[in-house]
Design an enzyme around this catalytic site. Sequence first.
Site, PDB file in Angstrom:
ATOM      1  N   HIS A 293      -0.876  -0.207   5.659  1.00  0.00           N
ATOM      2  CA  HIS A 293      -1.290   0.793   6.640  1.00  0.00           C
ATOM      3  C   HIS A 293      -0.272   1.912   6.826  1.00  0.00           C
ATOM      4  O   HIS A 293       0.181   2.210   7.921  1.00  0.00           O
ATOM      5  CB  HIS A 293      -1.623   0.132   7.981  1.00  0.00           C
TER       6      HIS A 293
ATOM      7  N   TYR B 114     -10.216 -10.597   9.068  1.00  0.00           N
ATOM      8  CA  TYR B 114     -10.604 -10.958   7.714  1.00  0.00           C
ATOM      9  C   TYR B 114     -11.011 -12.423   7.597  1.00  0.00           C
ATOM     10  O   TYR B 114     -11.774 -12.787   6.702  1.00  0.00           O
ATOM     11  CB  TYR B 114      -9.472 -10.635   6.735  1.00  0.00           C
TER      12      TYR B 114
ATOM     13  N   TYR C 275      -8.763   6.791  20.250  1.00  0.00           N
ATOM     14  CA  TYR C 275      -9.891   6.347  19.421  1.00  0.00           C
ATOM     15  C   TYR C 275     -10.025   4.827  19.357  1.00  0.00           C
ATOM     16  O   TYR C 275     -10.805   4.317  18.564  1.00  0.00           O
ATOM     17  CB  TYR C 275      -9.801   7.011  18.047  1.00  0.00           C
TER      18      TYR C 275
ATOM     19  N   GLU D  34     -14.415   3.864  10.221  1.00  0.00           N
ATOM     20  CA  GLU D  34     -14.868   4.898  11.150  1.00  0.00           C
ATOM     21  C   GLU D  34     -14.698   6.305  10.579  1.00  0.00           C
ATOM     22  O   GLU D  34     -13.778   6.581   9.828  1.00  0.00           O
ATOM     23  CB  GLU D  34     -14.069   4.839  12.454  1.00  0.00           C
TER      24      GLU D  34
ATOM     25  N   GLN E 200       0.811  -1.211   0.000  1.00  0.00           N
ATOM     26  CA  GLN E 200       0.000   0.000   0.000  1.00  0.00           C
ATOM     27  C   GLN E 200       0.849   1.269   0.000  1.00  0.00           C
ATOM     28  O   GLN E 200       0.317   2.371  -0.016  1.00  0.00           O
ATOM     29  CB  GLN E 200      -0.929  -0.007   1.217  1.00  0.00           C
TER      30      GLN E 200
END
Length: 388
Positions: free
Chosen positions: A168, A284, A273, A263, A102
Site C-alpha cells: 500500500h 481476505y 472517505y 472505490e 508492492q
Amino acid sequence: MRYLFLPILLILFTACGPEGGSTEETTTQAPDRSADGEPTMMLTAAGVEPETVFNFEDIIWGFTWLPDGRILATVKDGRLLLVEGDSATQVSGVPEVRDAGQGGLLDVLLDQDFATNRYVYLSYSRSEEDGATGFTSVGRGKLSEDGTRLEEFTSLYDGGPATDKGQHFGSRMVWGPNDGHLYFTIGDRGNRDENPQDSTRDGGKVYRITADGDIPEDNPFAGTPNAKEAIYSLGHRNPQGLAVHPTTGKIWEHEHGPRGGDEVNVIEPGKNYGWPVITYGINYDGSQITPEVGMSGMEQPLHYWVPSIAPSGMAFVTGDRYPGWEGDLLVGSLKFSYIKLVHLNGDEVTGEQELIKNTGRVRDVRMGPDNYIYASVEGTGIVRVVPE
C-alpha cells in the site's frame, strides 16, 4: 449475505477534520444497496484490440510522453526508461528505490513547464539507511537534453515513518488544472488502524503541494497543530488511480478495497472517505472488518466493485478516436487482466465494458498525444488500443 450486521466494536480512530474535530455532518448515510454491491452492468463487445508498441516483460508501473513523442516509463525494479519505438535506453540519475513487495519506482509526471525547466517528477518507495524499511516519497530532477540523465534529483515529500511492510504505497500524481498544484496519493502502508483516519500521520491520504514542494496556504489542514499539512483528503486504503476530469477539472481517484469494495471517488478538500470505518469490502480471510458501509461525515464512493477488480491506472477518454466514449472513465484491472471502460453521464455510472481482456495485468492507463488509449501490461509492455 456478505455483510453480517452484528454488533462489533467499531475501530477506534482519531477524529481528523481540519479543526481537529469530525468533518461536516452533511454527508448522507449509505444508500440501500445489496450486500454484493451494485447491480451488474451489461457487458458488450467493445470492438477494439491491443497493439503492442513496446515489448517489455517486466512491470512498467507508470509512463508518460515527452514533447517529442518519446515515452518515459518507470519499471518497478528501479529503472527509468526512455522508450523510442520498440527500443529503450536506461536513464541514469534515478534515486535508489526499495523494490520490495508492492514498492519500487512508481509513477512519473512531467512538469507543467517541462519545455522550459525539464523537471520530471517521480514517486517511489525510498529506503531508510538500513535498507530494511521504506516509505513513499515524491521528488523531481531535471532531464538532460538528450533524455539519458536525470540531474539534481531532490525529494519533495517523504510519507514516513518508514516501515518494513511491503504493501500500500499508492502512488499516482496529477497536476491540478485550476491551481497548478501537485496532487499525489500514498496508501495506508498496511496500518489501517492508525494511518488513514489520523491527520497527524502520513498514509491513507491524497496530498497537495506546490510544484516546489511547499504547502499551499489554502490546504484544508494548513495551520492545524500537529497535522500533516500536505493532506488534501483522508480515509483512503491504497489509491493507485488519479485523474483530472476533462470537463469539470475535478480530481478523481480510485483505490483498492480489501476483498471487495474497490472505490472510485471524486476528491474534495478535507473530506473523509471512510477507510476503514466504512467499507464495502471484507478481510481476505472472509471475516468482517466493520458492519458499516455508510456513516454521517464520511463520503460514499461514486462507484465501487464487489468482487474487487484490483484497479491500477486511470484516465478519461478524450479526443475523437472512440465515438460515444468521450468523457468515459478507463480503469486498469490487475486481477482480471482488462481495462474497465466505465460509461458516465456526469457523475452517474450508466454501464461498463471490458476492453482488451486476457492480455495481461493492466498496471497503467493513459490517453496518448495521438488520442489513442495506451496501457502498460505486465509481461507484455505498452500497448495501444485500436478499433478492430
